[in-house]
Design a protein around this motif. Structure first.
Motif, PDB file in Angstrom:
ATOM      1  N   MET A   1      13.909   4.335  -5.623  1.00 38.51           N
ATOM      2  CA  MET A   1      14.049   3.029  -6.250  1.00 38.51           C
ATOM      3  C   MET A   1      13.406   2.420  -5.153  1.00 38.51           C
ATOM      4  O   MET A   1      13.843   2.619  -3.862  1.00 38.51           O
ATOM      5  N   VAL A   2      12.061   1.876  -5.360  1.00 36.11           N
ATOM      6  CA  VAL A   2      12.062   0.380  -3.807  1.00 36.11           C
ATOM      7  C   VAL A   2      12.511  -0.695  -4.164  1.00 36.11           C
ATOM      8  O   VAL A   2      12.803  -1.640  -5.299  1.00 36.11           O
ATOM      9  N   LEU A   3      13.516  -1.027  -2.955  1.00 39.24           N
ATOM     10  CA  LEU A   3      13.210  -2.262  -2.485  1.00 39.24           C
ATOM     11  C   LEU A   3      11.934  -2.773  -1.635  1.00 39.24           C
ATOM     12  O   LEU A   3      12.181  -2.359  -0.494  1.00 39.24           O
ATOM     13  N   MET A   4      11.754  -4.024  -2.121  1.00 39.24           N
ATOM     14  CA  MET A   4      10.888  -4.371  -1.170  1.00 39.24           C
ATOM     15  C   MET A   4      11.320  -6.128  -0.532  1.00 39.24           C
ATOM     16  O   MET A   4      11.745  -6.954  -1.046  1.00 39.24           O
TER      17      MET A   4
ATOM     18  N   GLN B   1       5.609 -11.473  -5.621  1.00 41.75           N
ATOM     19  CA  GLN B   1       5.727 -11.129  -6.431  1.00 41.75           C
ATOM     20  C   GLN B   1       3.974 -11.292  -7.750  1.00 41.75           C
ATOM     21  O   GLN B   1       3.802  -9.672  -8.647  1.00 41.75           O
ATOM     22  N   GLN B   2       2.532 -11.785  -7.001  1.00 39.08           N
ATOM     23  CA  GLN B   2       2.154 -12.266  -7.478  1.00 39.08           C
ATOM     24  C   GLN B   2       0.849 -10.680  -7.293  1.00 39.08           C
ATOM     25  O   GLN B   2       0.807 -10.087  -7.964  1.00 39.08           O
ATOM     26  N   ARG B   3       0.784 -10.083  -6.095  1.00 47.18           N
ATOM     27  CA  ARG B   3       0.989  -8.918  -5.590  1.00 47.18           C
ATOM     28  C   ARG B   3       1.605  -7.869  -6.058  1.00 47.18           C
ATOM     29  O   ARG B   3       0.049  -6.799  -6.770  1.00 47.18           O
ATOM     30  N   LEU B   4       2.586  -7.795  -6.591  1.00 46.74           N
ATOM     31  CA  LEU B   4       2.909  -6.559  -7.290  1.00 46.74           C
ATOM     32  C   LEU B   4       2.036  -6.521  -8.833  1.00 46.74           C
ATOM     33  O   LEU B   4       1.646  -5.685  -9.506  1.00 46.74           O
ATOM     34  N   VAL B   5       2.258  -7.756  -9.626  1.00 51.80           N
ATOM     35  CA  VAL B   5       1.204  -8.054 -10.791  1.00 51.80           C
ATOM     36  C   VAL B   5       0.137  -7.477 -10.589  1.00 51.80           C
ATOM     37  O   VAL B   5      -0.483  -6.610 -11.206  1.00 51.80           O
ATOM     38  N   GLU B   6      -0.280  -8.176  -9.523  1.00 53.13           N
ATOM     39  CA  GLU B   6      -2.106  -6.840  -9.700  1.00 53.13           C
ATOM     40  C   GLU B   6      -2.553  -6.070  -9.266  1.00 53.13           C
ATOM     41  O   GLU B   6      -3.920  -5.394  -9.567  1.00 53.13           O
ATOM     42  N   GLN B   7      -1.270  -4.998  -8.066  1.00 54.60           N
ATOM     43  CA  GLN B   7      -1.492  -3.945  -8.228  1.00 54.60           C
ATOM     44  C   GLN B   7      -0.943  -2.625  -9.176  1.00 54.60           C
ATOM     45  O   GLN B   7      -0.565  -1.755  -9.104  1.00 54.60           O
ATOM     46  N   ALA B   8      -0.276  -3.567 -10.466  1.00 54.98           N
ATOM     47  CA  ALA B   8       0.284  -2.845 -11.511  1.00 54.98           C
ATOM     48  C   ALA B   8       1.525  -1.931 -10.508  1.00 54.98           C
ATOM     49  O   ALA B   8       2.453  -0.949 -10.669  1.00 54.98           O
TER      50      ALA B   8
ATOM     51  N   GLU C   1       0.943  -1.287   0.203  1.00 47.96           N
ATOM     52  CA  GLU C   1      -0.195   0.017  -0.071  1.00 47.96           C
ATOM     53  C   GLU C   1       0.830   1.026  -0.305  1.00 47.96           C
ATOM     54  O   GLU C   1       0.217   1.973  -0.642  1.00 47.96           O
ATOM     55  N   CYS C   2       2.091   1.312   0.503  1.00 49.03           N
ATOM     56  CA  CYS C   2       2.697   2.451   0.428  1.00 49.03           C
ATOM     57  C   CYS C   2       2.933   2.461  -0.655  1.00 49.03           C
ATOM     58  O   CYS C   2       3.644   3.405  -0.287  1.00 49.03           O
ATOM     59  N   ALA C   3       3.863   1.997  -1.335  1.00 47.04           N
ATOM     60  CA  ALA C   3       4.390   2.029  -2.386  1.00 47.04           C
ATOM     61  C   ALA C   3       3.461   1.872  -3.589  1.00 47.04           C
ATOM     62  O   ALA C   3       3.870   2.417  -4.654  1.00 47.04           O
ATOM     63  N   ARG C   4       2.268   1.229  -3.719  1.00 39.94           N
ATOM     64  CA  ARG C   4       1.006   2.363  -4.904  1.00 39.94           C
ATOM     65  C   ARG C   4       0.477   3.364  -4.280  1.00 39.94           C
ATOM     66  O   ARG C   4       0.475   4.597  -5.275  1.00 39.94           O
ATOM     67  N   LEU C   5       0.701   4.096  -3.273  1.00 39.28           N
ATOM     68  CA  LEU C   5       0.209   5.519  -2.238  1.00 39.28           C
ATOM     69  C   LEU C   5       1.466   6.270  -2.975  1.00 39.28           C
ATOM     70  O   LEU C   5       1.296   7.277  -3.747  1.00 39.28           O
ATOM     71  N   LEU C   6       3.118   6.127  -2.715  1.00 38.61           N
ATOM     72  CA  LEU C   6       4.040   7.021  -3.277  1.00 38.61           C
ATOM     73  C   LEU C   6       3.934   6.901  -5.148  1.00 38.61           C
ATOM     74  O   LEU C   6       4.108   7.652  -5.206  1.00 38.61           O
ATOM     75  N   SER C   7       3.734   5.712  -5.826  1.00 38.99           N
ATOM     76  CA  SER C   7       3.513   5.496  -7.433  1.00 38.99           C
ATOM     77  C   SER C   7       2.911   7.070  -7.434  1.00 38.99           C
ATOM     78  O   SER C   7       2.603   7.139  -9.184  1.00 38.99           O
ATOM     79  N   ARG C   8       1.544   7.037  -6.993  1.00 40.13           N
ATOM     80  CA  ARG C   8       0.547   8.043  -7.027  1.00 40.13           C
ATOM     81  C   ARG C   8       0.853   9.779  -6.609  1.00 40.13           C
ATOM     82  O   ARG C   8      -0.102  10.318  -6.826  1.00 40.13           O
ATOM     83  N   SER C   9       1.860   9.202  -5.899  1.00 42.18           N
ATOM     84  CA  SER C   9       1.655  10.807  -5.208  1.00 42.18           C
ATOM     85  C   SER C   9       1.891  11.998  -6.511  1.00 42.18           C
ATOM     86  O   SER C   9       2.826  11.784  -7.873  1.00 42.18           O
ATOM     87  N   ALA C  10       2.162  12.675  -6.292  1.00 44.45           N
ATOM     88  CA  ALA C  10       2.104  14.912  -7.409  1.00 44.45           C
ATOM     89  C   ALA C  10       2.385  15.406  -6.458  1.00 44.45           C
ATOM     90  O   ALA C  10       2.543  16.012  -5.672  1.00 44.45           O
ATOM     91  N   GLY C  11       2.832  16.308  -7.744  1.00 46.67           N
ATOM     92  CA  GLY C  11       3.969  18.220  -7.250  1.00 46.67           C
ATOM     93  C   GLY C  11       4.759  17.229  -6.667  1.00 46.67           C
ATOM     94  O   GLY C  11       5.198  18.165  -5.727  1.00 46.67           O
TER      95      GLY C  11
ATOM     96  N   ALA D   1       5.525  -1.804  -9.595  1.00 39.15           N
ATOM     97  CA  ALA D   1       7.077  -1.539 -10.397  1.00 39.15           C
ATOM     98  C   ALA D   1       8.105  -1.411  -8.984  1.00 39.15           C
ATOM     99  O   ALA D   1       7.895  -0.432  -8.429  1.00 39.15           O
ATOM    100  N   VAL D   2       8.821  -3.220  -8.576  1.00 36.44           N
ATOM    101  CA  VAL D   2       9.581  -2.211  -7.978  1.00 36.44           C
ATOM    102  C   VAL D   2      10.850  -3.003  -7.797  1.00 36.44           C
ATOM    103  O   VAL D   2      11.481  -3.791  -9.377  1.00 36.44           O
ATOM    104  N   SER D   3      12.434  -2.162  -7.630  1.00 38.52           N
ATOM    105  CA  SER D   3      13.563  -2.565  -8.583  1.00 38.52           C
ATOM    106  C   SER D   3      14.472  -4.289  -8.429  1.00 38.52           C
ATOM    107  O   SER D   3      14.541  -4.770  -9.336  1.00 38.52           O
ATOM    108  N   ALA D   4      14.500  -4.514  -6.768  1.00 39.80           N
ATOM    109  CA  ALA D   4      14.259  -5.682  -6.777  1.00 39.80           C
ATOM    110  C   ALA D   4      13.776  -6.417  -5.334  1.00 39.80           C
ATOM    111  O   ALA D   4      12.574  -5.541  -4.400  1.00 39.80           O
TER     112      ALA D   4
END
Length: 789
Positions: free
Chosen positions: A589-592, A602-609, A572-582, A611-614
């Motif tokens: 770069m996100v390392l999960m 990996q499946q959750r990342l695919v489902e929520q579209a 959820e944190c990565a998702r909100l960060l990817s949508r932050s504006a301004g 992307a992480v570096s590693a």
């Protein structure tokens, strides 16, 4: 006295003569006066002769008396004990001189005999003193006795054996009747009769009754004194220690026989269990590579894991038998502590993740390259880690390594495994390291196990030169720790690969984890790589810090984000960060970070579209963190990971063996099928013999590059078959490798003694099997050449 009397008479006669001479002189003078001249002359002459004679007789007599007196005085002195008295005879040759010389000779003879007698007496006294010292200081009991049964004298050893004091001996309390049990009186009577007949008796065993009433076994022998038929001397030896030694030897023989029977039983059971285990593990390994659907893969994966757990129990039992036999040995080879930690991580990570525990490795950024036994060190750490996970319901398990001391040639390391589990009270800590002992031994206990792990681990640590200890309190967790001294590897190998962090310096990273220990450890690793590290305890705190850093023109380059956190998790944190504006700066770069549910992540990342570096698998190690950070920032990775290295080694071994002709000697059909599948997939040409005799027949007619030999087979076993083929000159250099379920103490030595080159224990590990084959087998005709032909 007669001689003296005669001499006195002679003196008296001389005096009378002198008197007559005086009277003659008077006549002379009267004659002269009367005028008779001739008569007067005669009188004068007679008078003079008589005077001279008288004087001579008196002088001789006195001289003779002096000599005789000196002689008598010497005799009296000798008689009174002065044997050194002598007469000065002046060399006289008369009778008196002869007498004096005889007396002197007699004195010398008496003096010599007296001197010899004194010397004999002194020697006798010294001998008696030596004998007494020997008797008094001897560990053998010695006593003197008479035929009435009384014991007249004894040394301290005898009194100590029978428990009496010397005052008891002097009081007459020590005698044959009091010391001898009634049922053994006949043996004493036979000994006494033998003494009367021969003067001595042969030693015999009996018991004495001690003063306290207890019986003491003794060996007794005796002899009559040389000048008596009523007194003698006896010697006794306390047989208590000898009897105890005989009892101990018998007990040891029985224990050795029991141990041998147990070892034989364990060897047979090990072979019988490991043979089907080889099939279970091997077939499940092949099944996992056969493209199963997720559900099937899950089932087979659990079968494989359970089989490995059972194998671990079997290995614990085998190790314990080696410890009991004193034949558990440590090898000394060059190894990497990082490889050991990677293996421990792979084996502990899944178990920790299944219980929702945080598994943390707190290790230095660069571990030294050392000499030692990596498998045994890994075994201890795995055992301690498994126990920590087993007895911890929530919280964390931390495995830490610290450098205590280091010089140019050696290093002392401290290993520690701590948890936040149930803890152990002091009573259980005292027996925690005993074999087959568990902290919870009740029938309702929640945790399994054999109770051997800690006992084996303590012995292994002692063989490494350390001591395994525990600090624990109920409800506050436990800390198991030990220190080991290792020699450093020499030369270039002694320096571990430097962490190439030049490109990372100046970068900023934010470490996000709800577990304080994991968060601090990862932050310390990040700092050691040259990055500036900050921390956050959850997703919301991380977003706030990211926003403040962007606004302050100090953006973070890397975000190390734990997946599973309470409240806002990493996804959820990565998702909100990817949508932050301004934002004024690019996103970090996100390392999960995740435990063993990597596929789920990996499946959750695919489902929520997303992307992480590693995706970093916990527990994180410095080398994997360096690789991930370098890759995320677009820097070159200069060395492969250990997993990649192992895969490359396996591929290289398989390629080098491709085309090799192998004779598989195995009587079990399932093991035949398993080995054929694994070996043929690697490109080896495999033929099968069902027993040792069949193998010898096949070797007569076909060339092979190597033989995989089982040991226990019908018709002709592997040992006899190997000895037979080694007698053939053309087969003396043929590589023969035992592949057997025999894994007890001495089994490897038996294999080598029979003429085999190496040993592979069942259940087989594919990587180890190919590494061992690659060490000995060289294909006479590689597969590529055979294919081109």
């Amino acid at each position: 006295m007669k001689i003296a009397t005669r001499l006195n008479l002679i003196s008296l006669a001389a005096i009378l003569v002198m008197t007559a001479a005086v009277l003659g002189a008077a006549v002379f003078f009267l004659g002269v006066a009367g005028g008779a001249g001739f008569v007067g002359a005669i009188g004068v002459i007679a008078f003079a002769a008589l005077c001279l004679n008288a004087i001579a007789a008196g002088l001789f007599g006195r001289w003779l008396l002096r000599r005789i007196g000196a002689t008598l005085d010497c005799v009296r002195r000798i008689e009174q004990g002065d044997v050194s008295a002598r007469i000065d005879h002046g060399g006289a040759t008369d009778e008196i001189g002869a007498l004096q010389r005889s007396i002197n000779a007699m004195g010398e003879c008496i003096e010599q005999r007296a001197r010899e007698q004194i010397e004999t007496q002194e020697a006798l006294r010294a001998s008696e003193a030596r004998v007494r010292r020997v008797v008094e200081s001897s560990m053998i009991g010695v006593f003197f006795w008479d035929t009435t049964g009384a014991i007249t004298e004894a040394n301290d050893a005898f009194l100590e054996i029978i428990g009496y004091a010397r005052d008891d001996l002097h009081a007459g309390l020590v005698n044959w009747a009091r010391l001898t049990p009634p049922q053994q009186a006949d043996a004493d009577q036979k000994a006494i009769q033998q003494l009367r007949d021969t003067g001595r008796c042969q030693p015999y065993e009996k018991h004495y009754i001690r003063k306290d009433g207890s019986l003491v076994p003794v060996l007794i022998g005796g002899a009559l004194l040389s000048d008596s038929v009523h007194q003698g001397v006896a010697f006794i030896v306390d047989l208590t220690e000898r009897r105890q030694a005989e009892t101990d030897r018998q007990a040891r023989r029985e224990a050795e026989a029991a141990s041998s029977a147990k070892s034989e039983f364990l060897a047979n059971m090990s072979h019988e269990i490991r043979t089907p285990m080889n099939a279970i593990l091997g077939m499940s390994y092949l099944a996992l590579q056969s493209g199963l659907n997720p559900q099937q893969h899950n089932y087979i994966q659990k079968v494989h894991g359970s089989a490995e757990s059972l194998l671990g129990i079997i290995n614990d039992i085998l190790d314990f038998s080696k410890i009991e036999a004193g034949k558990l040995e440590m090898e000394t080879i060059a190894f990497s502590l990082g490889d050991v930690m990677d293996n421990v991580s792979n084996l502990l990570g899944m178990k920790a993740d299944e219980k929702g525990l945080e598994l943390v490795f707190a290790v230095p950024p660069q571990l030294p390259a050392v000499m030692g036994d990596p498998s045994r060190l890994g075994q201890v750490l795995l055992n301690l880690g498994n126990n920590a996970i087993k007895f911890t319901e929530r919280g964390e398990v931390v495995l830490a390594i610290g450098v205590i001391e280091r010089d140019e040639v050696s290093v002392q390391l401290r290993f520690e495994v701590r948890d936040t589990g149930v803890g152990i009270d002091r009573e259980h800590q005292q027996r925690l390291f005993e074999a087959f002992t568990q902290a919870d031994a009740s029938t309702s206990r929640r945790h399994g196990g054999t109770g051997l792990g800690l006992a084996i681990s303590r012995n292994l640590v002692r063989l490494m030169g350390g001591e395994l200890a525990v600090d624990s309190e109920p409800g506050r967790g436990s800390r198991f720790h030990f220190s080991v001294h290792y020699d450093l590897q020499k030369g270039a190998a002694a320096q571990p690969p430097a962490l190439r962090r030049d490109g990372l310096r100046g970068s900023r990273a934010l470490v996000v984890d709800d577990n304080a220990s994991a968060r601090d450890v990862v932050a310390a690793m990040v700092s050691a790589l040259g990055l500036t590290a900050d921390t956050a305890s959850d997703g919301r705190d991380a977003l706030r810090r990211l926003e403040l850093a962007d606004a302050g023109d100090e953006p973070y380059d890397l975000l190390l984000l734990d997946w599973k956190m309470p409240g806002m998790d990493g996804m959820e944190c990565a998702r909100l960060l990817s949508r932050s504006a301004g934002r004024r700066h690019p996103l970090p770069m996100v390392l999960m970070l995740t435990a063993f549910s990597r596929a789920d992540a990996q499946q959750r990342l695919v489902e929520q579209a997303l992307a992480v570096s590693a995706l970093l698998t916990k527990p994180v190690t410095p080398s994997t963190l360096l690789d991930a950070c370098s890759k995320a920032l677009g820097l070159a990775v200069h060395h492969p990971t250990r997993l990649v290295q192992r895969e490359e080694d396996l591929a290289r071994h398989r390629a080098g063996l491709s085309g090799a002709r192998i004779l598989l000697v195995e009587d079990n059909p399932i093991n035949q099928e398993l080995a054929l599948d694994v070996l043929r997939r690697a490109g080896l040409v495999v033929s099968v013999a069902n027993d040792g005799q069949e193998a010898l027949d096949m070797l007569e007619g076909e060339p092979f590059d190597g033989v995989l030999m089982d040991c226990q087979m019908p018709v002709l076993d592997g040992f006899a078959a190997t000895r037979a083929l080694r007698r053939q000159p053309r087969l003396q250099d043929l590589p023969v490798i035992a592949m057997t379920a025999n894994a007890m103490v001495g089994d490897r030595e038996k294999v080598l003694a029979a003429g085999m080159n190496d040993h592979i224990a069942k259940p087989i590990k594919v990587e180890e099997m190919f590494a061992t084959l690659a060490r000995w087998v060289r294909p006479a005709e590689p597969a590529a050449k055979r294919g081109s032909a």
